[in-house]
Design an enzyme around this catalytic site. Structure first.
Site, PDB file in Angstrom:
ATOM      1  N   VAL A   1     -24.094 -53.406  52.159  1.00 49.74           N
ATOM      2  CA  VAL A   1     -23.542 -52.179  52.722  1.00 49.74           C
ATOM      3  C   VAL A   1     -23.499 -51.127  51.618  1.00 49.74           C
ATOM      4  O   VAL A   1     -23.037 -51.409  50.499  1.00 49.74           O
ATOM      5  CB  VAL A   1     -22.129 -52.402  53.285  1.00 49.74           C
ATOM      6  CG1 VAL A   1     -21.588 -51.113  53.900  1.00 49.74           C
ATOM      7  CG2 VAL A   1     -22.142 -53.514  54.330  1.00 49.74           C
TER       8      VAL A   1
ATOM      9  N   ASP B   1     -15.703 -63.351  65.475  1.00 50.04           N
ATOM     10  CA  ASP B   1     -15.734 -63.448  64.008  1.00 50.04           C
ATOM     11  C   ASP B   1     -14.656 -62.570  63.381  1.00 50.04           C
ATOM     12  O   ASP B   1     -14.894 -61.886  62.385  1.00 50.04           O
ATOM     13  CB  ASP B   1     -17.119 -63.063  63.489  1.00 50.04           C
ATOM     14  CG  ASP B   1     -17.359 -63.552  62.054  1.00 50.04           C
ATOM     15  OD1 ASP B   1     -16.672 -64.510  61.638  1.00 50.04           O
ATOM     16  OD2 ASP B   1     -18.222 -62.989  61.361  1.00 50.04           O
TER      17      ASP B   1
END
Length: 815
Positions: free
Chosen positions: A507, A622
């Site tokens: 990221v 998740d």
């Protein structure tokens, strides 16, 4: 020499006498009981003496179990007047009353007797009842005074809870203020003298749980009161007395009923000799629907529904806006007001706890047919039911005002017949509609199913990413950026701009102001070529999150599908992920309890939106600390929807052949069997909540020598059972804490991680629990999941914090 022998002999005799005296079960008016001396019941079950509760140094006169190593006090005399030293003295005065005084001869507690005995005697019975009786009166139960008439926080076998109408004596049990202070707390339980008496619990002066009226078998809402081989229940209601009691059938069992100070309400404990501990047998309230009048007037609570409250048939919310925001306190009103000039009928509501009986009329001999006729003759009568279901079903009870505090019961509930305008025409119309519409609905569902299957086949035949990027432009519903623009914004994906890396890939933060999104900072998530996630997960995340709008969900701004690249562009969260704050010693101290509690509530609201309020019911699958991001005001935002799955409105569970997610956060039914539902996310939320409170990762092995389970779940459960819950709090939280709020969060966390998914609350209930003051049910043993996951699945240091990213084959199942 003889004088010395004589003195020694006298001292020995005195010591022997004191030892015998300490074992006797009573004392006469000429004797006294001092601090340090005790009375022991004849069978050795109970002991009376002075004690100091918990960490307090104050002295109280009380009764406790003699042969149980864990001192368990069942009665306290001077609850509100502690003695500050060991000068306490108990005597019987000349009016046959008990008098407890301190060192300055000030009376701190006393009893009163209706009559004076010729030879008063104080005796501790083997039931734990302390009595004053006249030895000249041979009547077995003719007591001048007894402690069973003035209970503290504990009800024991043979004790009466309720009223002596001859003397207006009301026997109630009242919680301690705390484990260190036996003074009366705010929680109490007793029997209310309505026309149809019922068991009620109070918080202060406000009702917060109602067991319901006695129906011949049990209190209407108390399903734990089932016939058993250990003890039997009895309820007496006549002109002289109205009370509830229970008697032991198995004399070897030691059991007690307690109202405690932690808002966990009334609990029954049983002593287990082999484990040398008290075990919880039953507890009320059991769940959120046991909260008194949760759904307001004419509302029905169904714990398995979401939301839990609904209006009774023929009623609508009184304030629609409040009802939609899950504030049900104002209840429901009739859709069509009752007109006494019109014909009325009744509809049956089955399997419920009977409503509050404050405004009722009862006839014990009337049958149900006559009961209905009586209700129809009085326009103010709202409903009727049997008052006794122990035999053939007899007795009549009528309600004359709003129906308050009704809940659906899983079994053992009763039927109530509610008054409505005559509905024969309406029922005929419903029949016609059902006959016509059911086949149409079936046909539509079949058509949708076939169409969906064709579309899936079409998707499989479509080409790879090159042409797919163009084909998906309209379907994705987001701006599609070219790769050159994204590369320029990230410095050609420079390591200097990398924020971190997860299971999806690296990221980056944009260093190009003005290039994207009106000059705002952005976060660019680039799918790694080595990632287990592929185009399916990428499309899944884009399609799902692009259509979601909530302040606690991260906002997806754009995407890029070009060549072999798959890139997502998000709003930038300047405070990073939650795990970097709560698990870091330096940053963790920057999050005080208020901020952590706001983060917990924000995550809960985000999940509630996914599960209930979004266009599709979405299971995240998740949820973990690294997938919660914090903005500049520390507002939490749930991220990473690559593994999320949408559910249809009528679906409650799905099954997958491959497991995705992160070990340590997975619900047991998902990790072991591939079953997932909204309750899977609830389990993950519970783990995350406990991590935020404790500052410890669930996957960290903890030094927990007294429990086989050495992960965070096992540690929390052990502390909870031992009453050391506050020791769980993160040591970095040194400032002022709302301990009640912290305790409530830990309690909610344990409810969320229970082994059985059906026992876990849904997120709408969790949000209300976190922000409410109502009673919470007792949690059952949690799932110690990490102890059954093979070590090979979770021991890799490189993947410990990453998600398992296998592509799944999913099969929908109804439940």
């Amino acid at each position: 020499m003889n004088n010395h022998l004589s003195l020694c002999l006298r001292l020995c005799i005195a010591c022997l006498w004191l030892n015998v005296y300490a074992l006797t079960d009573g004392m006469k008016a000429s004797q006294s009981l001092r601090d340090g001396e005790t009375l022991v019941s004849n069978g050795g079950n109970f002991e009376l003496g002075f004690f100091s509760p918990g960490r307090s140094k104050d002295r109280y006169l009380g009764i406790w179990y003699k042969n149980i190593p864990v001192r368990t006090v069942v009665w306290v005399a001077n609850r509100e007047s502690p003695i500050k030293d060991s000068s306490g003295l108990l005597v019987i005065n000349n009016t046959s009353s008990l008098v407890l005084s301190n060192g300055s001869n000030s009376v701190v507690w006393s009893t009163s007797s209706a009559r004076v005995a010729q030879d008063p005697f104080l005796q501790l019975l083997d039931l734990g009842n302390l009595v004053v009786r006249d030895t000249k009166d041979e009547s077995a139960d003719n007591y001048l005074w007894q402690s069973f008439d003035y209970p503290s926080d504990t009800m024991m076998p043979g004790m009466k809870l309720g009223w002596d109408l001859r003397t207006r004596l009301n026997r109630r049990i009242t919680a301690w203020k705390s484990s260190d202070d036996p003074a009366p707390g705010e929680f109490s339980s007793g029997v209310e003298l309505d026309a149809y008496p019922q068991l009620v619990m109070y918080r202060g002066t406000r009702e917060f749980y109602r067991g319901g009226p006695w129906n011949g078998l049990r209190f209407s809402g108390a399903l734990s009161m089932k016939k058993n081989p250990v003890y039997e229940f009895k309820f007496v209601s006549n002109k002289e007395e109205v009370y509830y009691t229970f008697q032991l059938l198995n004399k070897s069992v030691i059991t007690r009923l307690v109202v405690n100070e932690t808002a966990m309400a009334r609990q029954r404990y049983v002593w287990v000799e082999t484990e040398m501990s008290w075990k919880l047998y039953s507890s009320v309230p059991r769940d959120y629907c046991d909260t008194y009048s949760l759904c307001g007037a004419n509302g029905l609570c169904v714990i398995s529904d979401s939301p839990a409250c609904q209006c009774l048939e023929g009623f609508k919310p009184k304030v629609d806006s409040s009802w939609k925001s899950m504030d049900w306190s104002q209840g429901c009103i009739r859709e069509e007001p009752l007109d006494c000039a019109r014909k009325h009928d009744f509809i049956r509501i089955s399997g419920v706890k009977l409503p509050d009986t404050t405004h009722t009329w009862v006839n014990e001999s009337m049958d149900l047919k006559k009961c209905k006729e009586t209700c129809l003759k009085n326009c103010s009568c709202m409903a009727y039911s049997n008052s006794d279901i122990s035999g053939r079903g007899s007795g009549c009870v009528l309600w004359f005002e709003d129906l308050i505090d009704i809940r659906k019961l899983s079994d053992g509930g009763q039927d109530i017949h509610m008054r409505v305008p005559s509905s024969k025409q309406v029922n005929r119309l419903r029949l016609v509609i059902s006959v016509v519409m059911v086949p149409i609905c079936v046909l539509l569902l079949l058509t949708c199913y076939l169409f969906r299957g064709r579309m899936k086949g079409k998707d499989k035949d479509e080409g790879q990413v090159g042409h797919g990027a163009v084909a998906e432009r309209e379907d994705l519903g987001l701006p599609l950026l070219d790769l050159a623009t994204v590369a320029r914004a990230t410095g050609d994906f420079s390591v200097d701009n990398q924020l971190g890396e997860g299971g999806f890939g690296p990221v980056y933060k944009s260093n190009f102001q003005g290039v994207l999104m009106d000059g705002k900072d952005i976060a660019v998530k680039r799918l790694s070529k080595s990632s287990g996630q592929g185009l399916d997960e990428f499309k899944n995340e884009v399609k799902l999150i692009a259509k979601l709008q909530h302040r606690n969900l991260v906002r997806l701004l754009a995407c890029c599908i070009e060549e072999d690249e798959k890139i997502l562009i998000y709003e930038y969260m300047c405070n990073g992920s939650l795990d970097s704050s709560i698990f870091d010693q330096s940053r963790g101290s920057l999050l005080d309890w208020t901020q952590r509690f706001n983060i917990i509530c924000g995550i809960a609201r985000g999940l509630l939106y996914l599960h209930q309020d979004s266009r599709l019911r979405i299971i995240h699958r998740d949820l973990k600390a690294s997938n919660v991001l914090l903005d500049d005001t520390l507002n939490p935002k749930i991220s990473d929807f690559g593994m999320a799955r949408p559910f249809g409105g009528d679906q409650s569970q799905a099954k997958t052949r491959r497991i995705v997610g992160t070990y340590g956060y997975m619900a047991p039914e998902y990790a072991l069997y591939g079953l997932f539902s909204v309750k899977s996310d609830v389990f993950s939320f519970g783990i995350l909540l406990l991590e935020i409170v404790s500052g410890k990762k669930n996957t960290t092995r903890l030094d927990n020598p007294h429990n086989y389970h050495s992960n965070l779940i096992g540690y929390v459960w052990q502390m909870w059972r031992e009453g050391r819950t506050l020791e769980l709090i993160d040591p970095l939280l040194d400032g002022a804490l709302g301990q009640h709020e912290v305790m409530r969060c830990i309690h909610v966390g344990l409810l969320c991680i229970q082994q059985n998914p059906d026992d876990r609350p849904n997120m709408s209930t969790v949000v209300l629990m976190l922000n409410g003051e109502s009673m919470l049910p007792q949690p059952k043993e949690p799932a110690f999941l990490i102890d059954v996951i093979p070590s090979a699945c979770s021991s890799s240091p490189t993947n410990a914090s990453h998600s398992v990213n296998d592509i799944t084959i999913t099969m929908m199942e109804g439940r």
